[in-house]
Design an enzyme around this catalytic site. Structure first.
Site, PDB file in Angstrom:
ATOM      1  N   LYS A 206      91.951  96.699   1.369  1.00 32.52           N
ATOM      2  CA  LYS A 206      92.733  97.918   1.558  1.00 32.52           C
ATOM      3  C   LYS A 206      91.758  99.077   1.744  1.00 32.52           C
ATOM      4  O   LYS A 206      90.945  99.362   0.868  1.00 32.52           O
ATOM      5  CB  LYS A 206      93.635  98.161   0.350  1.00 32.52           C
ATOM      6  CG  LYS A 206      94.419  99.473   0.450  1.00 32.52           C
ATOM      7  CD  LYS A 206      95.445  99.594  -0.656  1.00 32.52           C
ATOM      8  CE  LYS A 206      96.176 100.924  -0.580  1.00 32.52           C
ATOM      9  NZ  LYS A 206      97.187 101.055  -1.632  1.00 32.52           N
ATOM     10  N   ARG A 216     102.848 108.635   1.094  1.00 33.74           N
ATOM     11  CA  ARG A 216     102.661 109.496  -0.082  1.00 33.74           C
ATOM     12  C   ARG A 216     103.699 110.616  -0.079  1.00 33.74           C
ATOM     13  O   ARG A 216     104.109 111.094  -1.130  1.00 33.74           O
ATOM     14  CB  ARG A 216     101.230 110.036  -0.094  1.00 33.74           C
ATOM     15  CG  ARG A 216     100.218 108.908  -0.294  1.00 33.74           C
ATOM     16  CD  ARG A 216      98.779 109.388  -0.196  1.00 33.74           C
ATOM     17  NE  ARG A 216      97.859 108.243  -0.206  1.00 33.74           N
ATOM     18  CZ  ARG A 216      96.557 108.333   0.001  1.00 33.74           C
ATOM     19  NH1 ARG A 216      96.005 109.521   0.223  1.00 33.74           N
ATOM     20  NH2 ARG A 216      95.800 107.252  -0.028  1.00 33.74           N
ATOM     21  N   LYS A 228      90.709 108.541  -2.505  1.00 34.89           N
ATOM     22  CA  LYS A 228      90.728 107.212  -3.125  1.00 34.89           C
ATOM     23  C   LYS A 228      89.494 106.388  -2.743  1.00 34.89           C
ATOM     24  O   LYS A 228      89.510 105.162  -2.836  1.00 34.89           O
ATOM     25  CB  LYS A 228      92.035 106.499  -2.757  1.00 34.89           C
ATOM     26  CG  LYS A 228      93.290 107.240  -3.261  1.00 34.89           C
ATOM     27  CD  LYS A 228      94.553 106.384  -3.145  1.00 34.89           C
ATOM     28  CE  LYS A 228      95.758 107.097  -3.789  1.00 34.89           C
ATOM     29  NZ  LYS A 228      96.960 106.222  -3.811  1.00 34.89           N
ATOM     30  N   GLU A 244      85.577  90.766  -1.100  1.00 31.54           N
ATOM     31  CA  GLU A 244      86.892  90.962  -1.727  1.00 31.54           C
ATOM     32  C   GLU A 244      87.739  89.693  -1.598  1.00 31.54           C
ATOM     33  O   GLU A 244      88.429  89.300  -2.534  1.00 31.54           O
ATOM     34  CB  GLU A 244      87.629  92.149  -1.081  1.00 31.54           C
ATOM     35  CG  GLU A 244      87.014  93.511  -1.355  1.00 31.54           C
ATOM     36  CD  GLU A 244      87.300  94.033  -2.780  1.00 31.54           C
ATOM     37  OE1 GLU A 244      87.961  93.321  -3.560  1.00 31.54           O
ATOM     38  OE2 GLU A 244      86.845  95.149  -3.089  1.00 31.54           O
ATOM     39  N   LYS A 259      95.030  96.010   5.069  1.00 30.65           N
ATOM     40  CA  LYS A 259      95.816  97.237   5.192  1.00 30.65           C
ATOM     41  C   LYS A 259      94.900  98.410   5.464  1.00 30.65           C
ATOM     42  O   LYS A 259      93.891  98.533   4.780  1.00 30.65           O
ATOM     43  CB  LYS A 259      96.567  97.448   3.878  1.00 30.65           C
ATOM     44  CG  LYS A 259      97.358  98.722   3.797  1.00 30.65           C
ATOM     45  CD  LYS A 259      98.023  98.816   2.453  1.00 30.65           C
ATOM     46  CE  LYS A 259      98.727 100.144   2.360  1.00 30.65           C
ATOM     47  NZ  LYS A 259      99.185 100.432   1.037  1.00 30.65           N
ATOM     48  N   SER A 285     102.669 103.399   7.042  1.00 30.34           N
ATOM     49  CA  SER A 285     103.544 104.533   7.351  1.00 30.34           C
ATOM     50  C   SER A 285     103.029 105.399   8.499  1.00 30.34           C
ATOM     51  O   SER A 285     103.808 105.843   9.344  1.00 30.34           O
ATOM     52  CB  SER A 285     103.743 105.379   6.093  1.00 30.34           C
ATOM     53  OG  SER A 285     102.496 105.826   5.581  1.00 30.34           O
ATOM     54  N   TYR A 324     107.772  98.923   8.639  1.00 31.96           N
ATOM     55  CA  TYR A 324     108.976  99.760   8.604  1.00 31.96           C
ATOM     56  C   TYR A 324     109.825  99.522   9.849  1.00 31.96           C
ATOM     57  O   TYR A 324     110.950 100.003   9.935  1.00 31.96           O
ATOM     58  CB  TYR A 324     108.575 101.242   8.490  1.00 31.96           C
ATOM     59  CG  TYR A 324     107.700 101.490   7.273  1.00 31.96           C
ATOM     60  CD1 TYR A 324     108.273 101.638   6.016  1.00 31.96           C
ATOM     61  CD2 TYR A 324     106.305 101.515   7.368  1.00 31.96           C
ATOM     62  CE1 TYR A 324     107.478 101.820   4.888  1.00 31.96           C
ATOM     63  CE2 TYR A 324     105.511 101.692   6.248  1.00 31.96           C
ATOM     64  CZ  TYR A 324     106.100 101.840   5.012  1.00 31.96           C
ATOM     65  OH  TYR A 324     105.313 102.003   3.900  1.00 31.96           O
TER      66      TYR A 324
HETATM   67  C1  PBG Z   1      99.642 102.793  -3.333  1.00 30.07           C
HETATM   68  C2  PBG Z   1     100.149 102.341  -2.019  1.00 30.07           C
HETATM   69  C3  PBG Z   1      99.973 103.053  -0.846  1.00 30.07           C
HETATM   70  C4  PBG Z   1     100.624 102.364   0.164  1.00 30.07           C
HETATM   71  C5  PBG Z   1     101.181 101.216  -0.407  1.00 30.07           C
HETATM   72  N1  PBG Z   1     100.867 101.199  -1.780  1.00 30.07           N
HETATM   73  C6  PBG Z   1      99.339 104.369  -0.588  1.00 30.07           C
HETATM   74  C7  PBG Z   1      98.008 104.651  -1.105  1.00 30.07           C
HETATM   75  O1  PBG Z   1      97.190 103.783  -1.404  1.00 30.07           O
HETATM   76  O2  PBG Z   1      97.749 105.841  -1.248  1.00 30.07           O
HETATM   77  C8  PBG Z   1     100.685 102.841   1.577  1.00 30.07           C
HETATM   78  C9  PBG Z   1     101.688 102.223   2.476  1.00 30.07           C
HETATM   79  C10 PBG Z   1     101.937 102.968   3.719  1.00 30.07           C
HETATM   80  O3  PBG Z   1     101.249 103.955   4.073  1.00 30.07           O
HETATM   81  O4  PBG Z   1     102.867 102.583   4.430  1.00 30.07           O
HETATM   82  N2  PBG Z   1      99.317 101.907  -4.294  1.00 30.07           N
END
Ligand code: PBG
Length: 336
Positions: A206, A216, A228, A244, A259, A285, A324
């Site tokens: 990720k 968010r 992050k 990982e 991701k 998203s 989505y």
């Molecule tokens: C947080 C989490 C995130 C997403 C899924 N779980 C956002 C982040 O790490 O800040 C993002 C999913 C998306 O953007 O569609 N644990």
């Protein structure tokens, strides 16, 4: 006809790749990659209350749903052939604190959602998010002390959180936090309590990404300070996804995720080549928002762009896609 040297070469060409593209019947018969509703996982943003459908500003046509509305959404999906869902509860600001205590409330909204959905729809597969950000007043995925994200203390909470989700009926608890060692801790904790059949779908690679912005916004979970980057991966790197992956496989992950998806097709491919478990990808998203806003501006054709990008994620090596667009894509696929 003039017989220039070039033309002679052209007409003596034996290998003509276009032959296999000349009709739809041929193209469909030999296509290497297939997209079907069974490959999709639809994320659901769930909020408290009744009869609530709240559109997310940065995600046109996508809604935060109260449970009753989520039921009809799930039923629509089942009718289309989608039976996998990822749950993301919206936690009220007043319940958030720096210890993320609401994450461990056995009667809290997040756990209640799993229980209720599983009770109503026995055969759906639920992926439940294991991370602290929706519950944490800091908006980070782990506990924060003096500006630092605490790894091992966070992992203990995540293991408890995963156990609560398993008890409520989660099929795959899905750690999305990127703390070190969380898959091992979760697996041990689940096994020690008899939940040997609950799976772990780990967010293995990720990346710290700008494409999470609308998510968010949906959960109101943006980090209150900093970013992050001390836990999510650096997008300049590729090799560390294998580290990982090795850790997650050793620690007991049943599925591994990459991701985001579209800027990371190379990572999906790399993980697919080395993984002995199924690979999932999260079409996040921001990737949704880009296509939505571009199609609203008549810059691209939404249907074609969605089917092309989802197919490219499968072609790269993803078995399942969190997207989505699951519902609209399933509708288009079924109509063909
Ligand atoms: C947080 C989490 C995130 C997403 C899924 N779980 C956002 C982040 O790490 O800040 C993002 C999913 C998306 O953007 O569609 N644990």
């Amino acid at each position: 006809m003039t017989s220039s040297k070039n033309q002679v070469q052209l007409f003596s060409q034996a290998i003509r790749p276009r032959r296999n593209r000349r009709s739809e019947a041929i193209r469909n018969g030999i296509a290497e990659t297939h997209l079907s509703p069974e490959h999709f996982v639809l994320p659901l943003f769930l909020k408290e209350g009744k009869n609530q459908r709240e559109e997310i500003k940065s995600m046109p046509d996508y809604f935060r749903l109260s449970l009753d509305q989520a039921y009809s959404e799930i039923q629509d999906c089942l009718d289309l052939g989608i039976n996998k869902f990822a749950l993301f509860p919206v936690i009220s600001e007043t319940l958030k604190n720096s210890e993320a205590t609401e994450a461990l409330n056995p009667n809290g909204f997040a756990i209640e959602c799993i229980r209720q959905i599983k009770q109503k729809f026995k055969n759906v597969i639920l992926f439940t998010d294991v991370a602290l950000d929706p519950f944490n007043s800091d908006g980070h995925d782990g506990l924060v002390k003096n500006g630092e994200i605490l790894n091992d203390q966070t992992v203990q909470i995540l293991a408890d959180m995963a156990l609560l989700q398993a008890k409520a009926g989660a099929d795959y608890v899905s750690p999305s936090d990127m703390m070190d060692g969380r898959v091992r801790a979760i697996r041990h904790h689940l096994d020690n309590h008899g939940y040997t059949q609950t799976g772990i779908m780990s967010y293995t690679a990720k990346y710290a990404s700008a494409f999470y912005g609308p998510f968010r916004d949906a959960l109101d979970s943006a980090p209150k300070f900093g970013d992050k980057k001390t836990y999510q991966m650096d997008y300049r790197n590729s090799k560390e996804c294998l580290l990982e992956l090795m850790l997650d496989l050793k620690e007991g992950a049943d599925m591994v995720m990459v991701k985001p998806a579209l800027s990371y097709l190379d990572i999906i491919r790399k993980i697919k080549q080395k993984s002995s478990v199924p690979v999932t990808a999260y079409n996040v998203s921001g990737e949704y928002a880009m296509i939505k806003f571009a199609s609203r501006a008549h810059a691209i054709d939404e249907k074609k762009a969605v089917l092309e990008s989802l197919t490219s994620i499968r072609r790269a090596g993803a078995d399942l896609i969190f997207t989505y667009f699951a519902k609209s894509a399933a509708g288009w696929i079924n109509a063909e």
